[in-house]
Scaffold this motif. Structure first.
Motif, PDB file in Angstrom:
ATOM      1  N   ASN A 101       2.462 -12.902   5.706  1.00 12.15           N
ATOM      2  CA  ASN A 101       1.837 -11.648   6.142  1.00 12.15           C
ATOM      3  C   ASN A 101       2.465 -10.469   5.405  1.00 12.15           C
ATOM      4  O   ASN A 101       3.168 -10.637   4.426  1.00 12.15           O
ATOM      5  N   GLY A 102       2.202  -9.280   5.896  1.00 14.15           N
ATOM      6  CA  GLY A 102       2.670  -8.085   5.198  1.00 14.15           C
ATOM      7  C   GLY A 102       1.652  -7.594   4.189  1.00 14.15           C
ATOM      8  O   GLY A 102       0.622  -8.223   3.934  1.00 14.15           O
ATOM      9  N   THR A 103       1.952  -6.451   3.590  1.00 16.45           N
ATOM     10  CA  THR A 103       1.022  -5.795   2.666  1.00 16.45           C
ATOM     11  C   THR A 103       1.761  -5.284   1.438  1.00 16.45           C
ATOM     12  O   THR A 103       2.797  -4.629   1.550  1.00 16.45           O
ATOM     13  N   ILE A 104       1.195  -5.589   0.260  1.00 19.69           N
ATOM     14  CA  ILE A 104       1.673  -5.042  -1.011  1.00 19.69           C
ATOM     15  C   ILE A 104       0.537  -4.188  -1.556  1.00 19.69           C
ATOM     16  O   ILE A 104      -0.508  -4.711  -1.942  1.00 19.69           O
ATOM     17  N   MET A 105       0.707  -2.881  -1.588  1.00 16.60           N
ATOM     18  CA  MET A 105      -0.421  -2.014  -1.890  1.00 16.60           C
ATOM     19  C   MET A 105       0.006  -0.757  -2.657  1.00 16.60           C
ATOM     20  O   MET A 105       1.132  -0.282  -2.544  1.00 16.60           O
ATOM     21  N   ASN A 106      -0.950  -0.255  -3.457  1.00 16.59           N
ATOM     22  CA  ASN A 106      -0.810   1.026  -4.152  1.00 16.59           C
ATOM     23  C   ASN A 106       0.386   1.081  -5.099  1.00 16.59           C
ATOM     24  O   ASN A 106       0.955   2.145  -5.327  1.00 16.59           O
ATOM     25  N   ASN A 107       0.774  -0.064  -5.645  1.00 15.67           N
ATOM     26  CA  ASN A 107       1.836  -0.088  -6.646  1.00 15.67           C
ATOM     27  C   ASN A 107       1.230  -0.049  -8.051  1.00 15.67           C
ATOM     28  O   ASN A 107       0.063  -0.384  -8.236  1.00 15.67           O
ATOM     29  N   MET A 108       2.040   0.318  -9.047  1.00 18.91           N
ATOM     30  CA  MET A 108       1.491   0.467 -10.393  1.00 18.91           C
ATOM     31  C   MET A 108       2.489   0.012 -11.452  1.00 18.91           C
ATOM     32  O   MET A 108       3.687   0.281 -11.348  1.00 18.91           O
ATOM     33  N   ALA A 109       1.977  -0.708 -12.453  1.00 16.80           N
ATOM     34  CA  ALA A 109       2.755  -1.032 -13.653  1.00 16.80           C
ATOM     35  C   ALA A 109       2.081  -0.363 -14.840  1.00 16.80           C
ATOM     36  O   ALA A 109       0.947  -0.691 -15.179  1.00 16.80           O
ATOM     37  N   SER A 110       2.755   0.565 -15.441  1.00 20.84           N
ATOM     38  CA  SER A 110       2.238   1.267 -16.615  1.00 20.84           C
ATOM     39  C   SER A 110       3.302   1.203 -17.700  1.00 20.84           C
ATOM     40  O   SER A 110       4.454   1.544 -17.457  1.00 20.84           O
TER      41      SER A 110
END
Length: 211
Positions: A101-110
């Motif tokens: 469960n849990g949430t991984i969101m709105n992260n970015m690799a640039s």
């Protein structure tokens, strides 16, 4: 966390910045040399670095277990010749990440003229997803480099196993939800996978030539 165990029962780790002039890993939490990190809820948010694992770096032979909580709004911002791996989580060689469960969101690799991928999670070891959500992450190109694996990037030595959950609304040039390079191992045992409108090709899932 170097050779030790870390248990997080709620709370917040946020707004940490690791030197952007070199390819450093682990913006929020850096787990090294056989260490373990158990996250029981809580928030890891707003951290950044220039190498990999802006939220969490799971180093070689280490273990990360996520039991709920949020990994959100972390970012890799490499502007030079370095790398950009895993905006939310980087899973190193022979390392394991189990998401319950849990949430991984709105992260970015640039990243710039180097090489990288994985807006949400970059996998060199083993990533097992048991329910939960990976959403709205971005792997974007900077300069002439394309961005691969909006939700999850699985390298040629990595393995991803999905038992339910949702990977949705992630964005990349190749593999909006999942990108796998040659010889990667991916097993899907239920769950939902979708992506935002693709820029070029790959759609939700992009498989390398030898997968």
């Amino acid at each position: 966390v170097d050779g030790r165990n870390f248990i997080m029962n709620g709370g917040t780790i946020k707004d940490s910045v690791v030197d952007h002039s070199s390819s450093w890993f682990g913006g929020g939490v850096d787990i090294l040399r056989g260490s373990s990190f158990v996250m029981n809820d809580g928030i890891i948010s707003g951290n950044s670095c220039s190498g990999g694992g802006a939220g969490i770096n799971v180093g070689e032979n280490s273990t990360f277990i996520m039991n709920g909580g949020y990994i959100s709004n972390n970012s890799i911002r490499d502007k030079g010749m370095g790398t950009g791996f895993g905006g939310g989580v980087f899973v190193g060689k022979n390392a394991t990440f189990t998401m319950n469960n849990g949430t991984i969101m709105n992260n970015m690799a640039s990243y710039g003229n180097g090489y990288g991928g994985g807006g949400g999670v970059y996998v060199n070891g083993t990533f097992t997803m048991v329910d939960g959500s990976i959403k709205n992450n971005i792997c974007e190109k900077d300069r002439s480099v394309r961005g691969d694996g909006g939700g999850v990037y699985v390298s040629g030595i990595g393995e991803f196993v999905m038992h339910g959950g949702t990977i949705s609304e992630n964005k990349a040039v190749l593999g909006g939800a999942i990108y796998s390079s040659d010889f990667a191992n991916i097993t899907l045992n239920g769950g939902t996978i979708s992506s935002k409108k693709k820029k070029k090709n790959g759609g939700a899932i992009y498989l390398g030539g030898n997968d």
